[in-house]
Design an enzyme around this catalytic site. Structure first.
Site, PDB file in Angstrom:
ATOM      1  N   HIS A 136       0.871  -1.181   0.000  1.00  0.00           N
ATOM      2  CA  HIS A 136       0.000   0.000   0.000  1.00  0.00           C
ATOM      3  C   HIS A 136       0.905   1.227   0.000  1.00  0.00           C
ATOM      4  O   HIS A 136       2.001   1.187   0.567  1.00  0.00           O
ATOM      5  CB  HIS A 136      -0.826  -0.063   1.285  1.00  0.00           C
ATOM      6  CG  HIS A 136      -1.946   0.911   1.389  1.00  0.00           C
ATOM      7  ND1 HIS A 136      -1.756   2.222   1.738  1.00  0.00           N
ATOM      8  CD2 HIS A 136      -3.281   0.755   1.201  1.00  0.00           C
ATOM      9  CE1 HIS A 136      -2.933   2.834   1.776  1.00  0.00           C
ATOM     10  NE2 HIS A 136      -3.860   1.979   1.446  1.00  0.00           N
ATOM     11  N   ASP A 143       2.968  -4.763   8.043  1.00  0.00           N
ATOM     12  CA  ASP A 143       1.705  -4.078   7.807  1.00  0.00           C
ATOM     13  C   ASP A 143       0.620  -5.148   7.870  1.00  0.00           C
ATOM     14  O   ASP A 143       0.441  -5.920   6.929  1.00  0.00           O
ATOM     15  CB  ASP A 143       1.749  -3.389   6.434  1.00  0.00           C
ATOM     16  CG  ASP A 143       0.408  -2.765   6.066  1.00  0.00           C
ATOM     17  OD1 ASP A 143      -0.577  -2.996   6.792  1.00  0.00           O
ATOM     18  OD2 ASP A 143       0.359  -2.065   5.036  1.00  0.00           O
ATOM     19  N   GLN A 157      -4.497  -5.871   6.726  1.00  0.00           N
ATOM     20  CA  GLN A 157      -5.435  -6.802   6.085  1.00  0.00           C
ATOM     21  C   GLN A 157      -5.366  -8.207   6.667  1.00  0.00           C
ATOM     22  O   GLN A 157      -6.120  -9.081   6.226  1.00  0.00           O
ATOM     23  CB  GLN A 157      -5.182  -6.858   4.569  1.00  0.00           C
ATOM     24  CG  GLN A 157      -5.423  -5.557   3.835  1.00  0.00           C
ATOM     25  CD  GLN A 157      -6.887  -5.133   3.826  1.00  0.00           C
ATOM     26  OE1 GLN A 157      -7.797  -5.917   4.087  1.00  0.00           O
ATOM     27  NE2 GLN A 157      -7.124  -3.866   3.534  1.00  0.00           N
ATOM     28  N   LYS A 197     -10.812  -1.351  10.100  1.00  0.00           N
ATOM     29  CA  LYS A 197     -10.926  -2.517   9.224  1.00  0.00           C
ATOM     30  C   LYS A 197     -11.228  -3.768  10.029  1.00  0.00           C
ATOM     31  O   LYS A 197     -11.324  -4.868   9.489  1.00  0.00           O
ATOM     32  CB  LYS A 197      -9.630  -2.727   8.441  1.00  0.00           C
ATOM     33  CG  LYS A 197      -9.311  -1.611   7.454  1.00  0.00           C
ATOM     34  CD  LYS A 197      -8.013  -1.906   6.739  1.00  0.00           C
ATOM     35  CE  LYS A 197      -7.440  -0.699   6.051  1.00  0.00           C
ATOM     36  NZ  LYS A 197      -8.151  -0.341   4.822  1.00  0.00           N
ATOM     37  N   CYS A 224      -4.711   2.242  -3.777  1.00  0.00           N
ATOM     38  CA  CYS A 224      -3.520   2.824  -3.137  1.00  0.00           C
ATOM     39  C   CYS A 224      -2.291   1.948  -3.378  1.00  0.00           C
ATOM     40  O   CYS A 224      -1.404   1.865  -2.518  1.00  0.00           O
ATOM     41  CB  CYS A 224      -3.717   3.040  -1.641  1.00  0.00           C
ATOM     42  SG  CYS A 224      -5.031   4.183  -1.243  1.00  0.00           S
TER      43      CYS A 224
HETATM   44  N1  PMP Z   1      -1.878  -1.086   4.433  1.00  0.00           N
HETATM   45  C1  PMP Z   1      -2.806  -1.889   3.939  1.00  0.00           C
HETATM   46  C2  PMP Z   1      -2.431  -3.286   3.514  1.00  0.00           C
HETATM   47  C3  PMP Z   1      -4.116  -1.435   3.809  1.00  0.00           C
HETATM   48  O1  PMP Z   1      -5.053  -2.225   3.303  1.00  0.00           O
HETATM   49  C4  PMP Z   1      -4.437  -0.124   4.218  1.00  0.00           C
HETATM   50  C5  PMP Z   1      -5.842   0.418   4.061  1.00  0.00           C
HETATM   51  N2  PMP Z   1      -6.381   0.243   2.770  1.00  0.00           N
HETATM   52  C6  PMP Z   1      -3.423   0.675   4.733  1.00  0.00           C
HETATM   53  C7  PMP Z   1      -2.157   0.154   4.845  1.00  0.00           C
HETATM   54  C8  PMP Z   1      -3.669   2.055   5.215  1.00  0.00           C
HETATM   55  O2  PMP Z   1      -4.583   2.012   6.273  1.00  0.00           O
HETATM   56  P1  PMP Z   1      -5.191   3.350   6.859  1.00  0.00           P
HETATM   57  O3  PMP Z   1      -5.866   4.031   5.716  1.00  0.00           O
HETATM   58  O4  PMP Z   1      -6.144   2.877   7.896  1.00  0.00           O
HETATM   59  O5  PMP Z   1      -4.080   4.136   7.401  1.00  0.00           O
END
Ligand code: PMP
Length: 396
Positions: free
Chosen positions: A114, A190, A193, A216, A354
């Site tokens: 991401h 990270d 997910q 999430k 993203c």
């Molecule tokens: N890393 C991953 C794998 C994600 O799926 C996300 C959210 N789509 C993020 C980072 C960023 O999370 P947040 O928008 O809650 O900061």
């Protein structure tokens, strides 16, 4: 799967009846007990934490810190090792800006990341930090051989996603943890997910930092977590709440991880996050994983029958979470998502997720359509998506 309490779960999430929601990777819903915890805070004891002595602040403080303990326990970490943040992005940035970087330090990350697990590391170039980006194999799994080879040349830190929000790939973090230890590299995971969807244990995964988002995992928005093995970063934010004492020209931080939470935190959100963890534990992460995996396989099997539909996901169920990215020949992903909403009340994500470098690597300049599964998703909802895609695909 017999025994999975889907009917009860759906009663706890009234919003599931408003639309067919297949975008839980972006944002999960909160069940009634979480919503009620937010209301109770407002109606019964709204107060700041760790400040003053009156009864409201005592209840708020006790519940807010108890939520930390619950979250730590949920990932099988020790109590007192979690910091509440705004989201995964903030957690990662706290680490990137909190380590004392030296020119020539190397960070290894991957093409699966991401943007939030890429840009904070890229920005370190200004401090002379080098960045290496590991690729994926043709079957969408991580190229672990490339990681091994790169790591053998040394690295200060490896920052890697446990599960891709764009194509669902699960990475072998246990093995990566061992590799990092062998090479003296720090490991940041990270887990945005993974923690909400698969049983996750810090007893099995040897990492130094673990970042994920409350919103999430059934928690309120504006909640995130940074778990750290040790307090080896400098706090990003200084001020009230993180100090034991302040003199004319210095200060003494509080003991423990509280020093990473300066300023009034998201108190109701943190308490709600603790209740979300209770909810996940009550259903059980094994059961959630099994439910979501069955639906994911059903969705992939259904969509893969259609000529003109291409799916981007690892083939083996154990290598993927409930995130299914696909394209339909000749149709822009946004167009497909708009049609699904307008024609069938099905809500999916479309675009880059993203993860623009990954989309470029896959030759998908417009991104994909992404359907993602939650613990409240039903077989029927998956079948409705398959039927709707069949129709859109036939009509093009
Ligand atoms: N890393 C991953 C794998 C994600 O799926 C996300 C959210 N789509 C993020 C980072 C960023 O999370 P947040 O928008 O809650 O900061």
């Amino acid at each position: 799967e017999p025994g999975y309490p889907i009917a009860k779960i759906r009663r706890d999430f009234p919003i599931v009846h408003e639309a067919i929601y297949l975008d839980s990777a972006a944002m999960s819903f909160s069940p009634e007990p979480v919503v009620n915890a937010l209301i109770e805070f407002e109606h019964r004891y709204r107060a700041n934490v760790g400040r003053g002595v009156h009864r409201f602040t005592q209840i708020a403080t006790q519940r807010y810190w108890h939520a930390h303990t619950k979250v730590a326990r949920f990932i099988h970490g020790e109590a007192g090792t979690t910091v509440f943040t705004k989201n995964t992005t903030e957690s990662i940035n706290m680490v990137a800006s909190g380590l004392d970087w030296q020119p020539g330090d190397r960070v290894i990350t991957t093409i699966l990341e991401h943007h939030s697990n890429l840009l904070p590391w890229r920005a370190l170039a200004a401090k002379g930090v080098e960045l290496e980006i590991i690729g994926i194999n043709n079957d969408y799994t991580l190229n672990i051989d490339e990681l091994k080879e790169t790591l053998s040349k040394g690295a200060r830190l490896v920052a890697i996603t446990h599960a891709s929000n764009a194509i669902g790939t699960i990475t072998p973090v246990r093995e990566i943890g061992r590799l990092c230890r062998d090479h003296g590299a720090l490991l940041l995971i990270d887990a945005a997910q993974s923690v909400p969807h698969i049983p996750f244990s810090l007893q099995e995964i040897d990492c130094d930092f673990c970042c994920f988002s409350g919103h999430k995992m059934l928690g309120p928005t504006g909640t995130g977590i940074l778990w750290m093995k040790e307090q080896n970063i400098n706090p990003l934010i200084l001020g009230g709440g993180m100090v034991e004492s302040v003199s004319q020209d210095g200060y003494q931080s509080v003991e423990g991880y509280g020093r990473y939470e300066a300023g009034t935190p998201n108190i109701a959100g943190g308490i709600g996050l603790g209740v979300a963890v209770d909810y996940l534990e009550e259903i059980g992460m094994e059961a959630i994983r099994q439910h979501e995996e069955e639906l994911t396989t059903r969705l992939i099997d259904g969509l893969s029958r259609f000529k003109g539909v291409t799916i981007y996901a690892p083939a083996e169920p154990e290598n993927r979470i409930g995130v299914v990215s696909f394209t339909i020949d000749g149709l822009h992903p946004h167009e497909v998502a708009e049609r699904l909403d307008a024609d069938a009340e099905i809500l999916v994500r479309s675009g880059y997720h993203c993860c623009q470098p990954l989309m470029e690597r896959l030759g998908l300049p417009e991104g994909t359509v992404r359907a993602s599964i939650g613990l409240y998703t039903t077989e029927n909802e998956v079948d409705l998506l398959i039927a709707a895609i069949k129709e859109i695909n036939q009509g093009r």
